[in-house]
Design an enzyme around this catalytic site. Sequence first.
Site, short mmCIF file in Angstrom:
data_model
loop_
_atom_site.label_atom_id
_atom_site.label_comp_id
_atom_site.label_asym_id
_atom_site.label_seq_id
_atom_site.Cartn_x
_atom_site.Cartn_y
_atom_site.Cartn_z
N GLY A 31 31.88 50.08 33.02
CA GLY A 31 32.36 48.73 33.29
C GLY A 31 31.22 47.76 33.54
O GLY A 31 31.37 46.77 34.27
N GLY A 35 32.02 41.53 36.06
CA GLY A 35 32.20 41.70 37.49
C GLY A 35 31.02 42.34 38.19
O GLY A 35 29.86 42.11 37.86
N ILE A 36 31.34 43.17 39.17
CA ILE A 36 30.31 43.88 39.94
C ILE A 36 29.41 44.68 39.01
O ILE A 36 28.18 44.69 39.16
CB ILE A 36 30.96 44.82 40.98
N GLY A 37 30.00 45.36 38.04
CA GLY A 37 29.23 46.20 37.13
C GLY A 37 28.17 45.44 36.38
O GLY A 37 27.05 45.93 36.18
N SER A 160 36.04 50.82 47.36
CA SER A 160 36.58 49.51 47.71
C SER A 160 36.91 49.47 49.19
O SER A 160 37.37 50.47 49.78
CB SER A 160 37.84 49.22 46.90
N TYR A 185 46.44 50.55 43.57
CA TYR A 185 45.02 50.27 43.37
C TYR A 185 44.18 50.84 44.53
O TYR A 185 43.18 51.52 44.30
CB TYR A 185 44.79 48.76 43.26
#
Length: 320
Positions: A31, A35-37, A160, A185
Amino acid sequence: MRSATPSVPRSRPWDVRRPPSAEGRNVLVTGGNAGIGYFVAEQLAAAGATVVLGSRDAAKATAALDSLRTRVPGARAWHLPLDLADLPSLEAAVAGLALDRLDAVVHNAGVALDHPPRRETADGHELMFATQHLGHFALTRWLGPLLSAAPAGRVVTVGSYAARSERLEVDDLQSRRDYRPARAYGRSKLAQMSFGFALDRHLRATGSTVLSVVAHPGGALDGLTPARPPVHTPTPGERLRALPAGVLVQGKEAGAWPIVRAVLDPEVAGGDLWGPRVFGLRGVPRREPVPPHMADRAVAARLWTASAELTGTDPRLGFR
């Protein structure tokens, strides 16, 4: 007992803007196209690593690579087609790495659904659990030999903050009985983190030199994230709406800091949990206590067995 990477003492405090050199290291970021990746990949590339962006979307990966190379001239980075929700494809995807070793993998890719209905992969697995956990569990098996070939390989699992308030129902990992997207999630991320800690115990028991570390970004909002066109371009309205939250949370560039530290810091130990310093939500990275429910060995053992069965994976995971 935790196991640290053999190293000389660090000569200066950890600086999120100036991490140690990663020259000569190969790192796969699942990923890594958004985003974060993306920010993990950008920061690792800036430190000198060769970064592989694992992504199922070639167009998004190309955009991410263009942005990364603009920000980091001379960056060594490329795209690996990778779909974690497609379990049968993972062995061939890893073969496509064509590397003699992998110094680290960052298990980051994920799917977050906001509304019902419940969705399944082609294999019949709930989509978030399949992508966040089952795909990374199976990927770890295929990457085992490459990670073992590195002098000090690392598996860094991105968890998370949402997992703190969840508990795993091992008899309903696929959320068939009561599907609520936010809860599903959180539980998928908890499964990831539980596996990351269990993997550390497995690696220690087998005498492996590979470390398993867990990290999380805290609270990371798009509206507080610096622009990286065409990957991320927040509107003025998004920035304005996010400003009040900046007291408690941060953007995704800062959210990447604990993960980058988990990859590069020579003082990181197997079984560590890293997150932001301020209430686990924002700030520079620090080592955190592992919540008891994430380190529950009985739950982790049942999850491991179920994951091996659901993915058709050898539970020994291929490490040496």
